[in-house]
Design an enzyme around this catalytic site. Structure first.
Site, short mmCIF file in Angstrom:
data_model
loop_
_atom_site.label_atom_id
_atom_site.label_comp_id
_atom_site.label_asym_id
_atom_site.label_seq_id
_atom_site.Cartn_x
_atom_site.Cartn_y
_atom_site.Cartn_z
CG HIS A 19 -2.08 -1.12 1.01
ND1 HIS A 19 -3.11 -0.66 0.32
CD2 HIS A 19 -2.17 -2.35 1.47
CE1 HIS A 19 -4.08 -1.84 0.21
NE2 HIS A 19 -3.29 -2.82 0.85
CG ASP A 57 1.20 0.58 -5.38
OD1 ASP A 57 0.25 0.95 -4.39
OD2 ASP A 57 0.73 -0.25 -6.14
N GLY A 108 -7.73 -14.35 -7.04
CA GLY A 108 -8.13 -13.92 -6.04
C GLY A 108 -7.23 -14.25 -4.68
CB ALA A 109 -4.07 -16.29 -4.55
N GLY A 110 -4.04 -12.72 -4.38
CA GLY A 110 -3.31 -11.54 -3.96
C GLY A 110 -1.92 -11.58 -4.95
CG LEU A 111 -0.39 -14.94 -5.70
CD1 LEU A 111 -0.15 -16.37 -6.15
CD2 LEU A 111 1.01 -14.72 -5.08
CB SER A 112 -0.93 -9.29 -9.57
OG SER A 112 -0.98 -8.47 -8.43
CB SER A 113 -4.88 -13.50 -11.65
OG SER A 113 -6.06 -12.91 -10.92
CG ASP A 145 -0.36 -5.55 -8.44
OD1 ASP A 145 0.35 -5.35 -7.51
OD2 ASP A 145 -1.55 -5.68 -8.08
C1 GLA Z 1 -2.74 -4.33 -5.00
C2 GLA Z 1 -2.85 -3.15 -6.01
C3 GLA Z 1 -1.31 -2.58 -5.81
C4 GLA Z 1 -0.82 -2.29 -4.31
C5 GLA Z 1 -1.02 -3.57 -3.36
C6 GLA Z 1 -0.89 -3.33 -2.10
O1 GLA Z 1 -2.27 -5.49 -5.38
O2 GLA Z 1 -3.12 -3.43 -7.21
O3 GLA Z 1 -1.34 -1.44 -6.63
O4 GLA Z 1 -1.44 -1.00 -3.86
O5 GLA Z 1 -2.64 -3.91 -3.81
O6 GLA Z 1 0.55 -2.90 -2.03
#
Ligand code: GLA
Length: 381
Positions: A35, A37, A121-126, A172
Site C-alpha cells: 500500500h 505504491d 483472488g490470491a493476491g498474486l495479481s492475476s 502489480d
Molecule cells: C494491490 C494493488 C497494488 C498495491 C497492492 C498493495 O495489489 O493492485 O497497486 O496497492 O494492492 O500493496
C-alpha cells in the site's frame, strides 16, 4: 507451462483456424512495501513462474473475439468505448485495447484464446498478468513495440481504474511487465526509478500460504484506504504521503480522524521498512528482513486493517514455529501470506501450517513455492 501452451494452441486452432503468436505475462510477489505504491513510496516486487498465456492473431475485422479456457466463456466486442463487454474478465482485455487507443496507439480486431495458472483472488495479481500479457502482445502486433514498458504498465493500471473499478497503484503491472528471472525490483513509485536486486538466498525459501479466503479488490475497502491516505496528504499539504513524516502526522493528529491517522502512520512506517530491507539484503542479514516482514504484518493488520482472521492465524502459526518472516501479501482482505523460511524448517512449516489451518477452518490452505521469473514476453516457438 508446456501443457498450457499445447491446450491453448489446440483450442485456438479449433475455434479460429491457423495459429497466431503466443505471449505470456506473470503474477507477482512483493517482499515488502505494501500500500505504498499509490502513496509515492517504495515497493519491492518480483514476477513469479505463474502466468497468463494467450495466443493472439489479427483477424482483419473491427472486433475482438476471445475465449477464456479457464472460465470456459467466449466474448466478442468492438473497439469503441460503447462496446464494453459485460463479462468482467473480458473488460480487462477491452480496457487494454481502449487505453492503448486513447494514447494514440493502434488496435485492430483480433482473435485470442488464453489460460493461466496464476491463482485467482490470491493476491498474486492475476489481473495484472492478464493486462500485461495483452498490453505487451498488442504493442508487438499492432504498434511495432513503440510503446515503452512503463507505458504498458500504466495502460494496465488505467484499465483497472477506468474499466474494473479498482483505484490501484502501479506495483502489480510494473512487476508483471518488468519482471526478470532471479531478481526482485525496488521501485520508487514517485520518481519511477527502479533497480534489480538478485534474490537467491542459499539458506531460505519464500513460501506462499494461500488462505483461500476470496480476495476481490473491486468491492473491498481498498479504494477507501487510498482515499484516507489522500485526505491526510492534502491536510499536510504534500502531494503524497511519501513526503510526510511521523512528526508532521502527529502535528495534525487532533484535526483528522483516528482511522485516517492510523492509515497514514502505517504508510509512513512502511516506506522506511522497504529501505531497511534493501540494506539488510545487501548485508545478507535475513533475520532483519524477516523482522521487518512481521512488522509489516502487524501494521497491515492493526493500523491499516486489511487483514482477516485467517491471515492473522497463518501469521501467528509462522511466528510460533520460528519462521524468519511472515506477512500478508498484496492488497489484503484475504489471499496469501508470504513467508521467509529457513531451508531446514521448510517441510515442517508446511506440514504444521496446513494441519493447524485445516483443523481450525475446515479446509487446507494452498502452498506455493516461489520461483522468481520473467515478466511479459513473447513465447518463441
Ligand atoms: C494491490 C494493488 C497494488 C498495491 C497492492 C498493495 O495489489 O493492485 O497497486 O496497492 O494492492 O500493496
Amino acid at each position: 507451462m508446456e501443457s498450457m501452451k499445447a491446450e491453448i494452441q489446440k483450442i485456438f486452432k479449433e475455434r479460429f483456424g491457423e495459429g497466431g503468436t503466443l505471449y505470456a505475462s506473470a503474477g507477482r510477489i512483493n517482499l515488502i512495501g505494501e500500500h505504498t505504491d499509490y502513496n509515492g513510496g517504495f515497493v519491492f516486487p518480483g514476477a513469479i513462474d505463474k502466468v497468463i498465456m494467450a495466443e493472439i492473431k489479427p483477424n482483419g475485422m473491427e472486433k475482438v473475439r476471445v475465449f477464456s479456457i479457464d472460465i470456459d466463456e467466449y466474448a466478442e466486442f468492438g473497439l469503441k468505448e460503447e462496446d464494453a463487454p459485460k463479462q468482467s474478465w473480458a473488460r480487462y482485455i477491452f480496457g487494454i485495447c481502449r487505453e492503448i487507443q486513447k494514447r494514440g496507439g493502434e488496435v485492430k480486431g483480433f482473435d485470442a484464446v488464453f489460460a493461466g495458472n496464476v491463482p485467482l483472488g490470491a493476491g498474486l495479481s492475476s489481473s495484472a498478468a492478464l493486462e500485461s500479457c495483452f498490453a505487451f502482445a498488442l504493442n508487438d502486433l499492432f504498434n511495432s513495440n513503440k510503446i515503452d514498458k512503463f507505458e504498458l504498465a500504466k495502460i494496465g493500471q488505467s484499465t483497472e481504474h477506468n474499466y474494473c473499478g479498482v483505484n490501484c497503484g502501479i506495483m502489480d503491472q510494473f512487476a508483471s511487465v518488468f519482471g526478470r528471472k532471479g531478481n526482485l525490483m525496488r521501485l520508487d513509485c514517485r520518481s519511477m526509478e527502479y533497480e534489480y536486486f538478485p534474490f537467491n538466498p542459499q539458506d531460505y525459501k519464500l513460501v506462499l500460504v494461500d488462505s483461500r479466503v476470496k480476495h476481490e479488490l473491486k468491492d473491498s475497502p481498498y479504494n477507501r484506504r487510498r482515499e484516507s491516505c489522500e485526505r491526510v496528504a492534502k491536510r499536510l499539504g504534500v502531494d503524497t504521503l511519501r513526503d510526510a513524516t511521523m512528526e508532521m502526522l502527529d502535528a495534525v493528529k487532533s484535526d483528522i480522524t483516528a482511522e485516517d491517522y492510523f492509515r497514514a502512520k502505517f504508510v509512513i512506517e512502511e516506506k522506511q521498512r522497504v529501505l531497511d530491507v534493501c540494506d539488510a539484503l545487501n548485508a545478507g542479514d535475513y533475520e532483519t528482513v524477516g523482522k521487518k516482514m512481521y512488522e509489516t504484518h502487524h501494521g497491515l493488520s492493526k493500523d491499516y486493517e486489511v487483514s482477516c482472521e485467517e491471515l492473522d492465524f497463518l501469521n501467528d502459526v509462522a511466528k510460533t514455529l520460528g519462521v524468519t518472516g511472515s506477512r500478508i501479501m498484496g492488497g489484503g482482505f484475504g489471499g496469501c501470506t508470504i513467508n521467509l523460511v529457513k531451508n531446514d524448517l521448510h517441510d515442517d512449516f508446511i506440514k504444521v501450517v496446513v494441519d493447524k489451518f485445516n483443523e481450525k477452518y475446515g479446509h487446507e490452505p494452498k502452498i506455493y513455492d516461489v520461483v522468481i521469473s520473467d515478466g511479459a514476453r513473447k513465447i518463441e516457438e
